[in-house]
Write a protein that holds these residues in place. Structure first.
Motif, PDB file in Angstrom:
ATOM      1  N   LYS A 155      35.935 -10.018 -23.351  1.00  0.00           N
ATOM      2  CA  LYS A 155      34.937 -11.179 -23.240  1.00  0.00           C
ATOM      3  C   LYS A 155      36.193 -11.390 -22.365  1.00  0.00           C
ATOM      4  O   LYS A 155      35.406 -11.585 -20.993  1.00  0.00           O
ATOM      5  CB  LYS A 155      34.807 -12.090 -24.328  1.00  0.00           C
ATOM      6  N   ALA A 156      36.760 -11.063 -22.334  1.00  0.00           N
ATOM      7  CA  ALA A 156      37.730 -12.365 -20.996  1.00  0.00           C
ATOM      8  C   ALA A 156      37.657 -11.502 -20.037  1.00  0.00           C
ATOM      9  O   ALA A 156      38.309 -12.370 -19.261  1.00  0.00           O
ATOM     10  CB  ALA A 156      38.836 -12.922 -22.136  1.00  0.00           C
ATOM     11  N   HIS A 157      38.102 -10.030 -20.589  1.00  0.00           N
ATOM     12  CA  HIS A 157      38.897  -8.908 -19.238  1.00  0.00           C
ATOM     13  C   HIS A 157      37.622  -8.045 -19.215  1.00  0.00           C
ATOM     14  O   HIS A 157      37.449  -7.785 -19.653  1.00  0.00           O
ATOM     15  CB  HIS A 157      39.716  -8.825 -19.142  1.00  0.00           C
ATOM     16  N   PRO A 158      36.269  -8.135 -18.583  1.00  0.00           N
ATOM     17  CA  PRO A 158      35.442  -7.242 -19.135  1.00  0.00           C
ATOM     18  C   PRO A 158      35.294  -5.826 -18.051  1.00  0.00           C
ATOM     19  O   PRO A 158      35.436  -4.880 -18.231  1.00  0.00           O
ATOM     20  CB  PRO A 158      34.068  -7.861 -17.707  1.00  0.00           C
ATOM     21  N   GLU A 159      36.200  -5.727 -17.185  1.00  0.00           N
ATOM     22  CA  GLU A 159      36.916  -4.697 -16.231  1.00  0.00           C
ATOM     23  C   GLU A 159      37.525  -3.521 -17.694  1.00  0.00           C
ATOM     24  O   GLU A 159      38.204  -2.339 -17.377  1.00  0.00           O
ATOM     25  CB  GLU A 159      37.510  -5.220 -14.776  1.00  0.00           C
ATOM     26  N   LEU A 160      38.301  -4.545 -18.557  1.00  0.00           N
ATOM     27  CA  LEU A 160      38.878  -4.021 -19.188  1.00  0.00           C
ATOM     28  C   LEU A 160      38.661  -2.480 -19.400  1.00  0.00           C
ATOM     29  O   LEU A 160      37.906  -2.757 -20.306  1.00  0.00           O
ATOM     30  CB  LEU A 160      39.307  -4.658 -20.486  1.00  0.00           C
ATOM     31  N   ASN A 161      39.487  -1.456 -19.864  1.00  0.00           N
ATOM     32  CA  ASN A 161      38.968  -0.474 -20.969  1.00  0.00           C
ATOM     33  C   ASN A 161      39.373  -0.362 -22.411  1.00  0.00           C
ATOM     34  O   ASN A 161      40.613  -1.094 -22.955  1.00  0.00           O
ATOM     35  CB  ASN A 161      39.346   0.555 -20.264  1.00  0.00           C
ATOM     36  N   ILE A 162      38.642  -1.008 -23.877  1.00  0.00           N
ATOM     37  CA  ILE A 162      39.297  -0.642 -24.873  1.00  0.00           C
ATOM     38  C   ILE A 162      39.698  -0.337 -24.982  1.00  0.00           C
ATOM     39  O   ILE A 162      40.280  -0.033 -26.454  1.00  0.00           O
ATOM     40  CB  ILE A 162      37.944  -2.266 -25.622  1.00  0.00           C
ATOM     41  N   ALA A 163      39.179   1.586 -24.887  1.00  0.00           N
ATOM     42  CA  ALA A 163      39.429   2.560 -25.751  1.00  0.00           C
ATOM     43  C   ALA A 163      41.399   2.664 -26.040  1.00  0.00           C
ATOM     44  O   ALA A 163      41.383   2.673 -27.352  1.00  0.00           O
ATOM     45  CB  ALA A 163      39.049   3.883 -25.185  1.00  0.00           C
ATOM     46  N   TYR A 164      41.848   1.876 -24.979  1.00  0.00           N
ATOM     47  CA  TYR A 164      43.261   1.525 -25.088  1.00  0.00           C
ATOM     48  C   TYR A 164      43.535   1.190 -26.464  1.00  0.00           C
ATOM     49  O   TYR A 164      45.183   0.808 -26.192  1.00  0.00           O
ATOM     50  CB  TYR A 164      43.921   1.319 -23.216  1.00  0.00           C
ATOM     51  N   VAL A 165      42.696  -0.338 -26.141  1.00  0.00           N
ATOM     52  CA  VAL A 165      42.959  -1.458 -27.302  1.00  0.00           C
ATOM     53  C   VAL A 165      43.484  -1.132 -28.390  1.00  0.00           C
ATOM     54  O   VAL A 165      44.296  -1.089 -29.102  1.00  0.00           O
ATOM     55  CB  VAL A 165      42.324  -2.429 -27.335  1.00  0.00           C
ATOM     56  N   SER A 166      42.522   0.111 -28.774  1.00  0.00           N
ATOM     57  CA  SER A 166      42.553   1.209 -30.261  1.00  0.00           C
ATOM     58  C   SER A 166      43.460   1.778 -29.979  1.00  0.00           C
ATOM     59  O   SER A 166      44.192   1.425 -31.526  1.00  0.00           O
ATOM     60  CB  SER A 166      41.198   1.749 -30.180  1.00  0.00           C
TER      61      SER A 166
END
Length: 294
Positions: A155-166
């Motif tokens: 939500k804060a950074h739409p360009e972020l790849n959330i797969a890396y967060v997991s």
């Protein structure tokens, strides 16, 4: 429209209740007392529980670690999703307290379980909790605090790849587990095995319970072949006109989706038609009128 909305809420609540009970059951009987952690935020809560040496209950820590994240999801991402995830973590955290109150014995060495093996415990945790995760993911697209953090970051950074967060969350739990559990390799292996099995179960759950196999059959005589498919397999057949480039002739392609148990029968039907050329592939989910009305 109102009835549909009510029905959706009822299904949502049932899914949340079922998933929470399943995951909480897996954690109480097979994980919490056996010295390994799940992935993500729940893993950090479990590690903290181990470090505090039972001074604070695991249930309280699970709620403390996850609930604030889900509240933020409800505020900034999706209100209904935040409510459902909050209810899910409360139910999941309540189950160990319930089993403890009932005097149920966990599967662990301390309880002198026959043929105890910590590997069996982590396998059971992965299988059972993975089933619960798949219910949440199929219904809501989320199953824990890691998703909440990913959604907030997205939500804060739409360009972020959330797969890396997991990946970072799970990898950090595995790394921390090595040091927390006495620098032993067994808890690390159990954590990895638990993550792997849970993800396999989730993949199978997301691929659909009503799967099938799609056959594409090219033939110059579609009428007789399609009649046999309709009469013997009781599934619909779609016919398309195609052109064979090698033979430079017009032919027909029959498309038919069947159950796994019907593959052998399908092969027998095709072999009765020497001119037919067929291929098939697995279909993960089948919607609509799968079976032909008789």
């Amino acid at each position: 429209m109102k009835k549909v909305a009510i029905k959706n809420w009822v299904v949502d609540i049932v899914c949340v209740l079922l998933a929470g009970v399943i995951v909480g059951t897996a954690y109480y009987f097979f994980q919490n007392s056996n010295g390994f952690a799940p992935g993500g935020v729940g893993g950090l809560a479990t590690i903290t529980y181990y470090l505090l040496s039972d001074k604070v209950s695991w249930s309280i820590l699970m709620v403390a670690f996850n609930l604030p994240i889900f509240v933020l999801v409800g505020i900034f991402v999706n209100k209904k999703l935040g409510i459902m995830l909050s209810a899910y973590i409360l139910i999941q955290s309540f189950m160990p307290q319930f089993y403890e109150f009932c005097g149920a014995n966990a599967y662990c060495e301390a309880n002198n379980a026959e043929d105890f093996n910590v590997v069996f415990a982590c396998i059971a945790t992965g299988v059972i909790s993975g089933f619960g995760f798949s219910i949440m993911l199929r219904r809501f697209g989320a199953s824990g605090g890691t998703y909440g953090i990913s959604a907030l970051l997205k939500k804060a950074h739409p360009e972020l790849n959330i797969a890396y967060v997991s990946f970072i969350m799970d990898a950090s739990v595995v790394g921390i587990a090595f040091f927390v559990y006495g620098m032993r390799i067994t808890p690390v292996i159990c954590t990895l095995l638990n993550l792997f099995i849970a993800n396999v179960i989730v993949d199978h759950g997301l691929s659909g319970l009503k799967s099938g196999y799609k056959f594409e059959i090219v033939t110059a005589n579609p009428t007789e072949l399609s009649a046999e498919l309709l009469n013997e397999l009781k599934h619909g057949v779609t016919e398309m006109k195609v052109h064979g480039m090698y033979s430079d002739t017009d032919k027909y392609m029959l498309v038919c989706i069947i159950n796994k148990r019907q593959i052998g029968q399908m092969m027998k039907i095709i072999k009765r038609h020497p001119d037919a050329f067929a291929s098939f592939e697995k279909v993960n989910e089948v919607f609509g009128n799968f079976k032909r009305k008789v």
